[in-house]
Design an enzyme around this catalytic site. Structure first.
Site, PDB file in Angstrom:
ATOM      1  N   LEU A  33     137.852  76.025 106.147  1.00 33.47           N
ATOM      2  CA  LEU A  33     139.302  76.076 106.164  1.00 33.47           C
ATOM      3  C   LEU A  33     139.780  77.094 104.917  1.00 33.47           C
ATOM      4  O   LEU A  33     138.941  77.307 104.205  1.00 33.47           O
ATOM      5  CB  LEU A  33     139.781  74.592 105.670  1.00 33.47           C
ATOM      6  CG  LEU A  33     139.508  73.642 106.633  1.00 33.47           C
ATOM      7  CD1 LEU A  33     139.921  72.398 105.975  1.00 33.47           C
ATOM      8  CD2 LEU A  33     139.982  73.914 107.930  1.00 33.47           C
ATOM      9  N   GLY A  36     145.151  79.961 105.480  1.00 33.74           N
ATOM     10  CA  GLY A  36     145.835  79.725 106.798  1.00 33.74           C
ATOM     11  C   GLY A  36     145.895  78.435 107.467  1.00 33.74           C
ATOM     12  O   GLY A  36     147.071  77.824 107.869  1.00 33.74           O
ATOM     13  N   HIS A  37     144.923  77.746 107.525  1.00 36.74           N
ATOM     14  CA  HIS A  37     145.000  76.527 107.798  1.00 36.74           C
ATOM     15  C   HIS A  37     145.790  75.531 106.960  1.00 36.74           C
ATOM     16  O   HIS A  37     146.387  74.632 107.389  1.00 36.74           O
ATOM     17  CB  HIS A  37     143.392  75.898 107.769  1.00 36.74           C
ATOM     18  CG  HIS A  37     142.450  76.431 108.583  1.00 36.74           C
ATOM     19  ND1 HIS A  37     141.397  77.224 108.252  1.00 36.74           N
ATOM     20  CD2 HIS A  37     142.525  76.562 109.972  1.00 36.74           C
ATOM     21  CE1 HIS A  37     140.614  77.673 109.086  1.00 36.74           C
ATOM     22  NE2 HIS A  37     141.236  77.155 110.395  1.00 36.74           N
ATOM     23  N   LYS A 151     148.583  83.372 114.587  1.00 36.15           N
ATOM     24  CA  LYS A 151     147.390  84.303 114.486  1.00 36.15           C
ATOM     25  C   LYS A 151     146.733  84.288 115.935  1.00 36.15           C
ATOM     26  O   LYS A 151     146.349  85.253 116.178  1.00 36.15           O
ATOM     27  CB  LYS A 151     146.232  83.662 113.347  1.00 36.15           C
ATOM     28  CG  LYS A 151     145.006  83.878 113.295  1.00 36.15           C
ATOM     29  CD  LYS A 151     144.793  85.397 112.724  1.00 36.15           C
ATOM     30  CE  LYS A 151     142.955  85.770 112.548  1.00 36.15           C
ATOM     31  NZ  LYS A 151     142.410  85.343 113.732  1.00 36.15           N
ATOM     32  N   SER A 188     138.352  82.552 109.491  1.00 36.12           N
ATOM     33  CA  SER A 188     136.964  82.033 109.299  1.00 36.12           C
ATOM     34  C   SER A 188     135.869  82.984 109.514  1.00 36.12           C
ATOM     35  O   SER A 188     134.799  82.811 108.938  1.00 36.12           O
ATOM     36  CB  SER A 188     136.641  80.546 109.988  1.00 36.12           C
ATOM     37  OG  SER A 188     137.857  79.650 110.066  1.00 36.12           O
TER      38      SER A 188
HETATM   39  P1  AMP Z   1     140.556  77.681 114.017  1.00 35.43           P
HETATM   40  O1  AMP Z   1     139.912  76.752 113.086  1.00 35.43           O
HETATM   41  O2  AMP Z   1     140.501  79.181 113.831  1.00 35.43           O
HETATM   42  O3  AMP Z   1     140.395  77.258 115.419  1.00 35.43           O
HETATM   43  O4  AMP Z   1     142.269  77.675 113.812  1.00 35.43           O
HETATM   44  C1  AMP Z   1     142.808  76.372 113.548  1.00 35.43           C
HETATM   45  C2  AMP Z   1     144.218  76.663 113.553  1.00 35.43           C
HETATM   46  O5  AMP Z   1     144.555  77.251 112.494  1.00 35.43           O
HETATM   47  C3  AMP Z   1     144.886  77.461 114.638  1.00 35.43           C
HETATM   48  O6  AMP Z   1     145.837  76.864 115.153  1.00 35.43           O
HETATM   49  C4  AMP Z   1     144.869  78.919 114.173  1.00 35.43           C
HETATM   50  O7  AMP Z   1     145.893  79.836 114.691  1.00 35.43           O
HETATM   51  C5  AMP Z   1     145.385  78.596 112.740  1.00 35.43           C
HETATM   52  N1  AMP Z   1     145.196  79.876 111.854  1.00 35.43           N
HETATM   53  C6  AMP Z   1     143.970  80.528 112.002  1.00 35.43           C
HETATM   54  N2  AMP Z   1     143.963  81.585 110.830  1.00 35.43           N
HETATM   55  C7  AMP Z   1     145.278  81.462 110.415  1.00 35.43           C
HETATM   56  C8  AMP Z   1     146.208  82.205 109.716  1.00 35.43           C
HETATM   57  N3  AMP Z   1     145.524  83.323 109.035  1.00 35.43           N
HETATM   58  N4  AMP Z   1     147.310  81.774 109.506  1.00 35.43           N
HETATM   59  C9  AMP Z   1     147.819  80.823 110.019  1.00 35.43           C
HETATM   60  N5  AMP Z   1     147.276  80.100 110.976  1.00 35.43           N
HETATM   61  C10 AMP Z   1     146.060  80.343 111.117  1.00 35.43           C
END
Ligand code: AMP
Length: 292
Positions: A33, A36-37, A151, A188
């Site tokens: 995390l 963004g998360h 993103k 990540s």
């Molecule tokens: P992930 O863990 O990469 O699958 O991402 C989980 C959620 O967080 C997804 O909806 C992504 O689009 C969102 N996410 C990832 N990076 C960002 C970021 N930099 N800003 C906003 N949301 C993000």
């Protein structure tokens, strides 16, 4: 914060909360995390009474086994970050809990070109795996609101289609991309870049911002004009040996369809990029509409 590893425990909690009339917001993640998360958790806590976050590193959506193995999983740190946020429940299922052998297959869903283009083209099977996991999570968590990041632009559109096709009573919120001070989208995977790589990677948001300015100045765009605008940027990536560009495209923002010979207003366009740097695949995008 409650941590549930079992579907039944989460369901018991859900029953109590729904009887008490509470609204539930859901933030699905693959962990590692970052801000963004956490911005999604924050947004969810503003809209809903309770926030559920899940961490599930979904093997089915990694088309490259090496990428799956290298995916960071700092679970203790993730839990600490969620404890410091406004998250009430962390759902942490195992692969067996997500996909027990007696789980019936959901009816196949036709996603059409949206799932075959861009990420779908370069990561075959990725969206099938993503949709499978998100559908399963939505059926388990049964939230009123779902929070996803812009993103992953294409992913958010596909999840919107999933909700619509399955007639789930869930409101999707697609939230803005969180960036570092230089403009690089938080991800990540970024943490695996060297310091030098992180500086080089700034070329990605700079490209998107440069193109956005040019597209805005044009006011509207067709395919031929888009190719002219894109060309110098594509050439720059080709000259820099550290980068391997997979795509840099200008697409229609609502459905990611390619442009044709009809002009589309600039505000209805989005620029999307996928590029390799130091063996890490980075994606980013920028809607041309500043209000988007
Ligand atoms: P992930 O863990 O990469 O699958 O991402 C989980 C959620 O967080 C997804 O909806 C992504 O689009 C969102 N996410 C990832 N990076 C960002 C970021 N930099 N800003 C906003 N949301 C993000």
């Amino acid at each position: 914060m409650l941590i549930f590893k079992k579907v039944d425990d989460l369901t018991d909690w859900w029953d109590v909360q729904i009887r008490a009339g509470r609204t539930i917001g859901f933030v699905p993640t693959m962990g590692a995390l970052h801000q963004g998360h956490l911005s999604l958790v924050k947004r969810a806590s503003k809209v809903c009474d309770l926030v559920v976050c899940s961490i599930f590193v979904n093997p089915a959506q990694f088309n490259d086994p090496k990428d799956f193995e290298a995916y960071p999983q700092p679970i203790e740190r993730d839990i600490q970050q969620l404890l410091d946020s406004k998250c009430e429940v962390l759902f942490l299922p195992s692969v067996n809990e997500m996909y027990p052998s007696d789980l019936p297959d959901y009816p196949k869903m036709r996603l059409g070109n949206l799932a075959l283009t861009l990420e779908g083209k370069f990561r075959p099977g990725h969206f099938d795996g993503m949709v499978k996991a998100v559908e399963r999570l939505l059926r388990i968590v049964r939230p009123h609101h779902l929070f996803m990041g812009r993103k992953d632009y294409q992913q958010a559109l596909i999840v919107g289609k999933l909700i619509e096709k399955r007639k789930f009573n869930i409101q999707l919120h697609t939230c803005p991309t969180e960036r570092n001070a230089g403009g690089l989208a938080l991800s990540s995977r970024n943490v695996r870049l060297s310091l030098n790589g992180q500086i080089k990677a700034l070329k990605i948001p700079q490209t998107l911002a440069g193109l956005r300015k040019k597209i805005s100045a044009e006011g509207k765009l067709n395919a031929a004009r888009a190719a002219v605008l894109l060309d110098p940027y594509v050439q720059q990536f080709a000259y820099e040996k550290d980068f391997k560009l997979e795509y840099l495209e200008i697409r229609r923002a609502d459905d990611l369809e390619e442009l044709d010979n009809h002009s589309v207003p600039a505000a209805k366009l989005v620029i999307l990029i996928a590029v390799w740097l130091e063996g890490i695949r980075l994606i980013d995008n920028m809607p041309v509409d500043p209000k988007a």
